[in-house]
Design a protein around this motif. Sequence first.
Motif, PDB file in Angstrom:
ATOM      1  N   PHE A 132       1.131  21.487 -12.319  1.00 13.92           N
ATOM      2  CA  PHE A 132      -0.152  20.926 -11.926  1.00 13.92           C
ATOM      3  C   PHE A 132       0.022  19.589 -11.195  1.00 13.92           C
ATOM      4  CE2 PHE A 132      -4.141  18.605 -12.571  1.00 13.92           C
ATOM      5  CZ  PHE A 132      -5.063  19.542 -12.135  1.00 13.92           C
ATOM      6  N   TYR A 133       1.008  18.800 -11.645  1.00 14.12           N
ATOM      7  CA  TYR A 133       1.261  17.502 -11.015  1.00 14.12           C
ATOM      8  C   TYR A 133       2.524  17.550 -10.154  1.00 14.12           C
ATOM      9  CZ  TYR A 133      -2.105  15.779 -14.466  1.00 14.12           C
ATOM     10  OH  TYR A 133      -3.231  15.575 -15.222  1.00 14.12           O
ATOM     11  N   ILE A 134       2.758  18.681  -9.475  1.00 15.85           N
ATOM     12  CA  ILE A 134       4.012  18.850  -8.755  1.00 15.85           C
ATOM     13  C   ILE A 134       4.184  17.810  -7.661  1.00 15.85           C
ATOM     14  CG2 ILE A 134       3.057  20.502  -7.108  1.00 15.85           C
ATOM     15  CD1 ILE A 134       6.592  20.493  -8.686  1.00 15.85           C
ATOM     16  N   LYS A 135       3.101  17.317  -7.059  1.00 20.75           N
ATOM     17  CA  LYS A 135       3.231  16.275  -6.037  1.00 20.75           C
ATOM     18  C   LYS A 135       3.559  14.923  -6.663  1.00 20.75           C
ATOM     19  CE  LYS A 135       0.517  18.318  -2.349  1.00 20.75           C
ATOM     20  NZ  LYS A 135      -0.545  18.113  -1.345  1.00 20.75           N
ATOM     21  N   ASN A 136       3.366  14.803  -7.954  1.00 13.93           N
ATOM     22  CA  ASN A 136       3.763  13.605  -8.706  1.00 13.93           C
ATOM     23  C   ASN A 136       4.594  14.057  -9.914  1.00 13.93           C
ATOM     24  OD1 ASN A 136       1.989  11.228  -7.488  1.00 13.93           O
ATOM     25  ND2 ASN A 136       0.685  13.033  -7.639  1.00 13.93           N
ATOM     26  N   TYR A 137       5.636  14.849  -9.609  1.00 15.55           N
ATOM     27  CA  TYR A 137       6.394  15.536 -10.654  1.00 15.55           C
ATOM     28  C   TYR A 137       7.024  14.587 -11.673  1.00 15.55           C
ATOM     29  CZ  TYR A 137      10.235  14.283  -7.521  1.00 15.55           C
ATOM     30  OH  TYR A 137      11.113  13.582  -6.738  1.00 15.55           O
ATOM     31  N   ARG A 138       7.195  13.317 -11.310  1.00 16.55           N
ATOM     32  CA  ARG A 138       7.801  12.353 -12.233  1.00 16.55           C
ATOM     33  C   ARG A 138       6.976  12.224 -13.516  1.00 16.55           C
ATOM     34  NH1 ARG A 138       6.379   6.599  -9.168  1.00 16.55           N
ATOM     35  NH2 ARG A 138       4.104   6.805  -9.280  1.00 16.55           N
ATOM     36  N   ILE A 139       5.678  12.521 -13.433  1.00 17.59           N
ATOM     37  CA  ILE A 139       4.810  12.430 -14.602  1.00 17.59           C
ATOM     38  C   ILE A 139       5.266  13.382 -15.707  1.00 17.59           C
ATOM     39  CG2 ILE A 139       2.433  12.890 -15.403  1.00 17.59           C
ATOM     40  CD1 ILE A 139       1.443  11.940 -12.720  1.00 17.59           C
ATOM     41  N   SER A 140       5.885  14.494 -15.320  1.00 14.72           N
ATOM     42  CA  SER A 140       6.253  15.523 -16.299  1.00 14.72           C
ATOM     43  C   SER A 140       7.589  15.266 -16.985  1.00 14.72           C
ATOM     44  CB  SER A 140       6.306  16.893 -15.620  1.00 14.72           C
ATOM     45  OG  SER A 140       7.294  16.913 -14.600  1.00 14.72           O
ATOM     46  N   PHE A 141       8.371  14.295 -16.515  1.00 14.06           N
ATOM     47  CA  PHE A 141       9.716  14.106 -17.071  1.00 14.06           C
ATOM     48  C   PHE A 141       9.683  13.731 -18.551  1.00 14.06           C
ATOM     49  CE2 PHE A 141      13.652  11.631 -17.795  1.00 14.06           C
ATOM     50  CZ  PHE A 141      14.562  12.611 -17.484  1.00 14.06           C
TER      51      PHE A 141
END
Length: 538
Positions: free
Chosen positions: A266-275
């Motif tokens: 869902f946040y692939i354009k801000n993938y750092r959120i998922s780390f």
Amino acid sequence: MILWIKNCITFDYRIFSYKLKKTTLTTRHFAIKYIKNQMDIHLQTMNTSRIRLLSVGYLLLATLLFLSNWFYLKYALIFLIGHILYFVYYSRSAKKVEETDVSGSALIYLGIISFVWTLLMGVGGIFLQTTDFIAHNAKFHELYVNEWPIIFKERQSFSCYYYGYYLVPAFLFKILGHFSVPIIIVYTWFGIWLGLIWMYLLLFRNLWLIGVLVMSGGIIFSLELLSLGLFQKSFTYNPLLSLFIQSLYVPNQIIASLLVTGIFLFYIKNYRISFYAITLSFYWGVFPASLLVILFGIIFIQDFLRNNSNTSLKDFFFYYIFPSFLFLPAFIFLTSSNQMPVHGFYTFNSLPTLIPFIDVLLIAAITIWLTRIKDSNNQNHLIQPYVFVPALLILSITLTYRIGLYNDFYLRGSIPLCIILLVNILQRLHISINNDYSSSPEHSLSSVSGYIFSFKKHTLIFLWLGISLCASFFQLSRSLKNNVLVSNYHPIPYKTSPNSYQAMLKHFGQEGANQYVGNPNSFYFLYLAPRKDQRLEF
């Protein structure tokens, strides 16, 4: 409520006026749409920022309990405080991220679907439980009756396992003073519900696609069941299983995979959120988390090489370095296993050993064929090739090397990768069909010719989906025939053995039991594991 009743009273007039305008919607369709809109107004919506924090917080609770009881308090406090402070920072750091709302009615529908799925997977013992619930139930019981960390006196060592799914219910058991099956059901349901919300958003808020996602897998297991039924002989191994079938064996890893993969996509354009969420999921399932980290690393390197990353040194520290530091205790503990059954590379010297690649090749062919299908209105939510192509490659590579007694590296590690690939396929299939209908009015959504037209254009995909659904429906029929509601079914008891080691030894042999034993000479057990007087007592 008064406003809602008033609207209902004036409902007939609205429909009458609507028909006079000769719009394309029928009275029935308008009535359903109007009632749904009224429900959405009066039911509480939920923003994705709140859903994300609930999802990460759900995973975090187990980590906090783990740190509090598996380490000396003086060491644990550093990481406990770090996690709490970081979670506060995490909750405030993504203000610029694009968010959306989920309607109250959708939350209710997803809650019902999640509850039904939770029961069908065997949680609570109402429906058929697979043999893996011997271990699941034993872990709940041993965590309830024993002090933490769990010590195997018969091996003079400790239990080394990812207990993330079990800790919060067991902690509540200790607080209440008794074992409670409803707590397990509610806790599992809540995790599945949060996970399905992310899938719902990724699949254009279509509940039917949610069902297809959960029930679809590879075609090999469906053919495997046919082979067993007709010839009583297995012709292959290591199939790609659907999420439904996986949940019958590893509900803990399904929950973590749905949550983390959902956030990641869902946040692939801000993938750092998922780390941060990925690091927390290791304590729920090592293999799915490991493969997600590999995929995350590939995407990070691609982004870095393309010079598209706007991450400053400060952001790099807070989004990557600090979460990695907080993950350190879990990493030390999970790598303190006494032995990992590693069976090495496969020898592909016969046709049956090559058959599992058919699943991957079919998924690859379908995915690549659908790659050309795009929708400018939904670009923010479409999975791009730089995500699903590495996922396909990683999935193929995991077929070549066997790790774990039952090759958990491939069987369970494939869960998040399959979610990524299936979401991509269903997204583009949905867009393609809708584009066809909009460009060809004669093939309407409700007409038979429309369905025939779609089937002809996507024959391979529909055949693959049809075959892949068979295995899930077979397993579903077994659950519907074997449960406490319609048959004399007896679920697996929670107290089968003194601990999970004895349970595994009895039902799966010495090699299966050894997977749960930690190394008594490990750095963790010698220097970090608390003595009895240093543990947090309940």
